[in-house]
Structure formats: structure tokens, C-alpha cells
Design a protein around this motif. Structure first.
Motif, mmCIF file in Angstrom:
data_model
loop_
_atom_site.group_PDB
_atom_site.id
_atom_site.type_symbol
_atom_site.label_atom_id
_atom_site.label_comp_id
_atom_site.label_asym_id
_atom_site.label_seq_id
_atom_site.Cartn_x
_atom_site.Cartn_y
_atom_site.Cartn_z
ATOM 1 N N VAL A 26 0.840 -1.196 0.000
ATOM 2 C CA VAL A 26 0.000 0.000 0.000
ATOM 3 C C VAL A 26 0.875 1.247 0.000
ATOM 4 C CG1 VAL A 26 -1.671 1.322 1.346
ATOM 5 C CG2 VAL A 26 -1.939 -1.162 1.107
ATOM 6 N N ARG A 27 2.003 1.183 0.684
ATOM 7 C CA ARG A 27 2.912 2.328 0.722
ATOM 8 C C ARG A 27 3.356 2.730 -0.678
ATOM 9 N NH1 ARG A 27 8.466 0.756 3.066
ATOM 10 N NH2 ARG A 27 8.436 -0.258 1.027
ATOM 11 N N ASP A 28 3.690 1.741 -1.502
ATOM 12 C CA ASP A 28 4.183 2.038 -2.847
ATOM 13 C C ASP A 28 3.063 2.256 -3.855
ATOM 14 O OD1 ASP A 28 6.834 1.832 -2.025
ATOM 15 O OD2 ASP A 28 6.951 -0.314 -2.513
ATOM 16 N N LEU A 29 1.961 1.507 -3.697
ATOM 17 C CA LEU A 29 0.943 1.491 -4.748
ATOM 18 C C LEU A 29 -0.386 2.106 -4.327
ATOM 19 C CD1 LEU A 29 1.609 -2.095 -6.167
ATOM 20 C CD2 LEU A 29 2.320 0.104 -7.117
ATOM 21 N N ALA A 71 -3.724 2.967 -6.815
ATOM 22 C CA ALA A 71 -5.066 2.403 -6.650
ATOM 23 C C ALA A 71 -6.109 3.465 -6.328
ATOM 24 C CB ALA A 71 -5.051 1.349 -5.543
ATOM 25 N N ALA A 72 -5.688 4.664 -5.975
ATOM 26 C CA ALA A 72 -6.608 5.711 -5.507
ATOM 27 C C ALA A 72 -7.774 5.996 -6.450
ATOM 28 C CB ALA A 72 -5.822 6.984 -5.219
ATOM 29 N N PRO A 73 -7.599 5.980 -7.781
ATOM 30 C CA PRO A 73 -8.747 6.276 -8.656
ATOM 31 C C PRO A 73 -9.927 5.336 -8.492
ATOM 32 C CG PRO A 73 -6.697 6.494 -9.890
ATOM 33 C CD PRO A 73 -6.344 5.892 -8.564
ATOM 34 N N LEU A 74 -9.749 4.168 -7.864
ATOM 35 C CA LEU A 74 -10.881 3.257 -7.652
ATOM 36 C C LEU A 74 -11.980 3.915 -6.829
ATOM 37 C CD1 LEU A 74 -9.000 -0.097 -6.932
ATOM 38 C CD2 LEU A 74 -10.225 0.536 -9.025
ATOM 39 N N ALA A 75 -11.621 4.921 -6.061
ATOM 40 C CA ALA A 75 -12.628 5.648 -5.278
ATOM 41 C C ALA A 75 -13.636 6.350 -6.181
ATOM 42 C CB ALA A 75 -11.948 6.658 -4.362
ATOM 43 N N GLN A 113 -3.542 -5.514 4.515
ATOM 44 C CA GLN A 113 -3.453 -4.065 4.289
ATOM 45 C C GLN A 113 -4.239 -3.645 3.053
ATOM 46 O OE1 GLN A 113 0.363 -2.512 2.752
ATOM 47 N NE2 GLN A 113 1.145 -4.629 2.824
ATOM 48 N N TRP A 114 -4.299 -4.527 2.037
ATOM 49 C CA TRP A 114 -5.036 -4.147 0.834
ATOM 50 C C TRP A 114 -6.547 -4.276 1.040
ATOM 51 C CZ3 TRP A 114 -3.830 -1.042 -2.696
ATOM 52 C CH2 TRP A 114 -2.504 -0.863 -3.077
ATOM 53 N N VAL A 115 -6.992 -5.212 1.851
ATOM 54 C CA VAL A 115 -8.415 -5.290 2.166
ATOM 55 C C VAL A 115 -8.869 -4.001 2.842
ATOM 56 C CG1 VAL A 115 -10.105 -6.433 3.648
ATOM 57 C CG2 VAL A 115 -8.549 -7.805 2.246
ATOM 58 N N VAL A 157 -8.828 -1.049 0.114
ATOM 59 C CA VAL A 157 -9.958 -0.990 -0.818
ATOM 60 C C VAL A 157 -11.245 -0.614 -0.080
ATOM 61 C CG1 VAL A 157 -8.910 -2.612 -2.443
ATOM 62 C CG2 VAL A 157 -10.448 -3.484 -0.673
ATOM 63 N N ARG A 158 -11.343 -1.020 1.181
ATOM 64 C CA ARG A 158 -12.504 -0.585 1.964
ATOM 65 C C ARG A 158 -12.489 0.929 2.144
ATOM 66 N NH1 ARG A 158 -12.117 -3.884 6.005
ATOM 67 N NH2 ARG A 158 -13.852 -5.264 5.486
ATOM 68 N N ARG A 159 -11.318 1.486 2.389
ATOM 69 C CA ARG A 159 -11.191 2.937 2.522
ATOM 70 C C ARG A 159 -11.552 3.654 1.226
ATOM 71 N NH1 ARG A 159 -7.925 7.107 1.678
ATOM 72 N NH2 ARG A 159 -6.487 5.877 0.416
ATOM 73 N N LEU A 160 -11.291 3.008 0.089
ATOM 74 C CA LEU A 160 -11.597 3.609 -1.216
ATOM 75 C C LEU A 160 -13.064 3.459 -1.601
ATOM 76 C CD1 LEU A 160 -8.447 2.431 -3.210
ATOM 77 C CD2 LEU A 160 -8.916 4.735 -2.327
#
Length: 429
Positions: free
Chosen positions: A255-258, A262-266, A287-289, A292-295
Motif C-alpha cells: 500500500v505504501r508504494d501502490l 489504486a486511488a482512482p478506484l474511489a 493491508q489491501w483489504v 480498498v474498503r477505505r476507497l
């Protein structure tokens, strides 16, 4: 057995690269020199970059290093595949080119013999014959009067076999570079919408035409980044689905690097759901779960949600078993109403057998990339029940997407990327 397999794989790898180097560089030159050394440097250097890119990604090296190694290293992998295939194909052409007849100038002895055979009866015709001498033993006809002059021969230092080797090597290189270039362009251009209609017997008439955008295997990483994600989001939003299903392998990294990639998924307009793929477990699934929930996406971790017209369930990827987070079909599907239609999100097609056992009507998967690089589809077919498209297993239908991105080389050949728009059809409509 593992050691034997590794040694065998290394032998095949080294042998294949030596063969490519031989055909492209050794066989196209007369003697050892700069060209052969440069060819060896290209082959060895390309593989050093490829191995470095793979190790850097899996080891979580600094992201700038991953990006530096990623483009040349991963593209070299794809180029090697098609250089080898093109050179092998050249073996079928080489004998044909070698056997083509070559026109030659008549030898000096032949010309002298012809001149000596002119009889006095030839009269004026023999006297008018124009001949010039280019050396003590080498007569030649005057090109101004010769109706069929011999063609200028190839340079004397280029033998027929050398010429054929250069032609085949040049063609092989051009085909390989062109194939990889076009396949890379197809990935970077972004996936196109593919439309598939799936009838479901239990789907109520009110849900006829319900549309699910299936996107899998985006593989954000050192090569595909934020701009690629934004293009996918824009394509999905323009198609106006009722629901978006992200069925695994979203990322190759932390998540730190990517996170920014991934932000546009929001920005997805429709309700969106997510299940893990095997690459999430290589990258830190927990961390990715949360990310994506945050997005704004809803992770389905061995869980189910009851939508107005059907159940939507999701199970974790098989790779999660190593962390005690593997798929749990009983938890996701055990207590549901079997009279309702059920759509299951599961990253790998091999999970279809458990889906059949639990009465799922439709499973949506990815993972295979459709083979990504032909003839990789043959390998994918050996490991998966369905490589791409819609199939049926008992009363359960399985749809496998070829994926939106690419893993390793940002290149696809014979397996174009897609975002699939599944349109559910009620048999009662």
C-alpha cells in the motif's frame, strides 16, 4: 525432485538462450568479433535485468529500483519468448532459401570455349561479336550488346549460407520486436468492454438485464500505475453498470508504494465489491483489504450480501491458506436461501468445483489472463478448468475474464485485455 526440476529448467533456459544467440549473432558473422560479444552482452544483460526486476518486486526493494528494472527487465522476458519462437520457425524456412538456384557468371574457360567454337560460316555475324578483355584469362561480353547480362554477384566475402542466416535472423528479430511492440501497445491502451449475456433460471423477471462489470488481474505495480487505473475507472463508469466486481490480483506491491496508483478506484460510480487474488497474499492481503474498503469498495472475505434480486458472495483466494485465510465456502454460502439466485466472486477458476457443491448459479473469476502470451494459453489450459469465457459445470456457470492488466511483461499476445460486462438474463422474462 525440486532440485531436478530446477536443474532441468536452468538447462532449458541456458540452452534456449545459447540457441538464440547462435542463430542471431554467431551464424550471421564470419569470425569472433565485436558483434558476437555485443550479442552475448545483450542476452546476459537482458536476463540480469529480468531477474533483477522479479527479485526486486518480490523482495519489496525501493520502489524507484523496481520501476527502473521493471520496464526493460519484463519486456526482455516477452522478447525472449518470441525471439525463440521466431528463430525456431526460421528453421523451416532456412533449407528452402539455401536450395534456391543462384545465377552465376560464366567462367573464363566457358567464355573462351564459346569463342573458339565460332565457325567461318558465321561470317560477318562472328566478326561483329563484341568482346572485351578484362584480364589475361577473363573475357567478358559488352553489356551494351549482351541481351541478358549476368546479375552483379553478392560481395565475395558473403557466402550463400551466411546470407541466408542473416536474412532469417533479421526476419526473426523484426517479427519478435513487432509482436512484443503491438502486444505492449494493446495493454497500455487499456482494456475494452466485452459484453456477455448469462441466463439464470432463478433470477426474477425484475432483474432481467442487470449488469455486472467484471474486472480482474489489474496488476498495479512498477509498470502499470495510477494512469492505468484511471483509464479502467473511466471505461467502467462510461459503461454504466449496476455493480462492479473486482475479482482479485489488483496489485503487486505494498500500500505504501501502490496506494496512489489504486486511488482512482474511489471514483467508481456503481456499488463495487472486491475479493482477494493470489497476488494480494504476495503483497500483504490484510493491508489491501483495508485500503480498498477505505476507497469505497466492499471486501467479501468469505462473506455474502443479499442484494434485492440475488445473493452476491465472495471467497478468499486459495493462496490465503498459507496465512490461515483461505476460502471458506460454508461460511460464505452455507446458510443462504437456495431458492434465490447466487453469484459468486472467486479469483481462481479451479474453485468452481466447490461452487457447484454449494449450488452457486454463476461464478465470476480471473487469474488465467487468457494465457497472456501465446502459446501460454496451452499451459493455462493444463492448470485451469476454463481459460477464458463462459462455461458450464453441472448447474453452475463459470465466467473467466482474461483480465484488465498484465503480470510481468506489460504485453499480451493472443489474449487481449478486457473488462467484461455481464448482463444477467431472467429465463422468466
Amino acid at each position: 525432485m525440486v532440485i531436478v526440476f530446477v536443474l532441468l529448467a536452468l538447462a532449458v533456459l541456458v540452452g534456449g538462450n545459447w540457441y538464440v544467440w547462435r542463430r542471431l549473432f554467431r551464424d550471421t558473422t564470419r569470425a569472433p568479433g565485436a558483434v558476437r560479444r555485443a550479442g552475448a552482452a545483450v542476452v546476459v544483460g537482458g536476463w540480469a535485468l529480468a531477474v533483477g526486476a522479479l527479485v526486486a518486486e518480490r523482495a519489496g526493494a525501493p520502489f524507484w529500483l523496481q520501476r527502473t528494472l521493471g520496464w526493460p527487465g519484463f519486456l526482455w522476458l516477452a522478447l525472449c519468448v518470441y525471439l525463440l519462437l521466431a528463430v525456431l520457425a526460421g528453421e523451416a524456412v532456412r533449407p528452402l532459401l539455401t536450395r534456391l538456384p543462384a545465377r552465376r557468371r560464366p567462367t573464363a574457360d566457358a567464355v573462351t570455349a564459346t569463342a573458339s567454337q565460332v565457325s567461318p560460316a558465321d561470317g560477318k555475324a562472328g566478326a561483329d561479336r563484341s568482346t572485351v578483355t578484362v584480364g589475361p584469362d577473363r573475357p567478358a561480353t559488352d553489356p551494351a550488346t549482351d541481351p541478358d547480362p549476368a546479375p552483379t554477384p553478392a560481395p565475395a566475402d558473403v557466402s550463400r549460407r551466411l546470407f541466408v542466416s542473416r536474412v532469417v535472423a533479421g526476419a526473426a528479430g523484426a517479427v519478435a520486436v513487432g509482436t512484443v511492440g503491438y502486444g505492449t501497445y494493446g495493454v497500455l491502451r487499456g482494456p475494452r468492454i466485452k459484453r456477455v449475456t448469462v441466463p439464470l433460471a432463478k433470477l426474477p423477471r425484475a432483474a432481467h438485464g442487470y449488469r455486472i462489470a467484471v474486472v480482474s488481474d489489474i496488476h498495479l505495480g512498477p509498470v502499470l500505475g495510477r494512469g492505468f487505473t484511471q483509464g479502467i475507472v473511466d471505461t467502467i463508469n462510461a459503461a454504466q453498470p449496476d455493480l462492479v466486481a473486482v475479482v482479485g490480483d489488483l496489485v503487486d506491491g505494498s500500500v505504501r508504494d501502490l496506494g496512489p496508483a489504486a486511488a482512482p478506484l474511489a471514483g467508481l460510480d456503481a456499488p463495487s465489491y472486491f475479493v482477494t487474488g493470489n497476488h494480494e497474499y504476495f503483497s500483504g492481503a490484510a493491508q489491501w483489504v483495508e485500503e480498498v474498503r477505505r476507497l469505497g469498495l466492499v471486501p467479501l472475505e468469505n462473506a455474502r450480501t443479499e442484494l434485492p434480486w440475488f445473493d452476491l458472495a465472495g471467497v478468499n483466494d486459495i493462496a490465503g491458506e498459507s496465512e490461515g485465510q483461505g476460502p471458506d465456502f460454508a461460511k460464505a454460502l452455507g446458510d443462504r436461501d437456495p431458492a434465490r439466485a447466487c453469484v459468486l466472486l472467486a479469483h481462481q477458476p479451479v474453485q468452481i468445483h466447490q461452487a457447484v457443491d454449494h449450488g452457486v448459479d454463476l461464478q465470476l473469476s480471473g487469474h488465467t489472463h487468457g494465457g497472456q502470451l501465446w502459446p501460454g494459453n496451452l499451459i493455462a489450459a493444463a492448470a485451469n478448468p476454463t481459460v477464458a469465457g463462459l462455461d458450464r459445470y453441472g448447474d453452475t456457470q463459470l465466467y473467466v475474464s482474461r483480465g484488465a492488466g498484465a503480470w510481468g511483461p506489460p504485453t499480451r499476445v493472443g489474449a487481449p485485455s478486457d473488462i467484461t460486462m455481464i448482463q444477467l438474463a431472467s429465463t422468466h422474462a
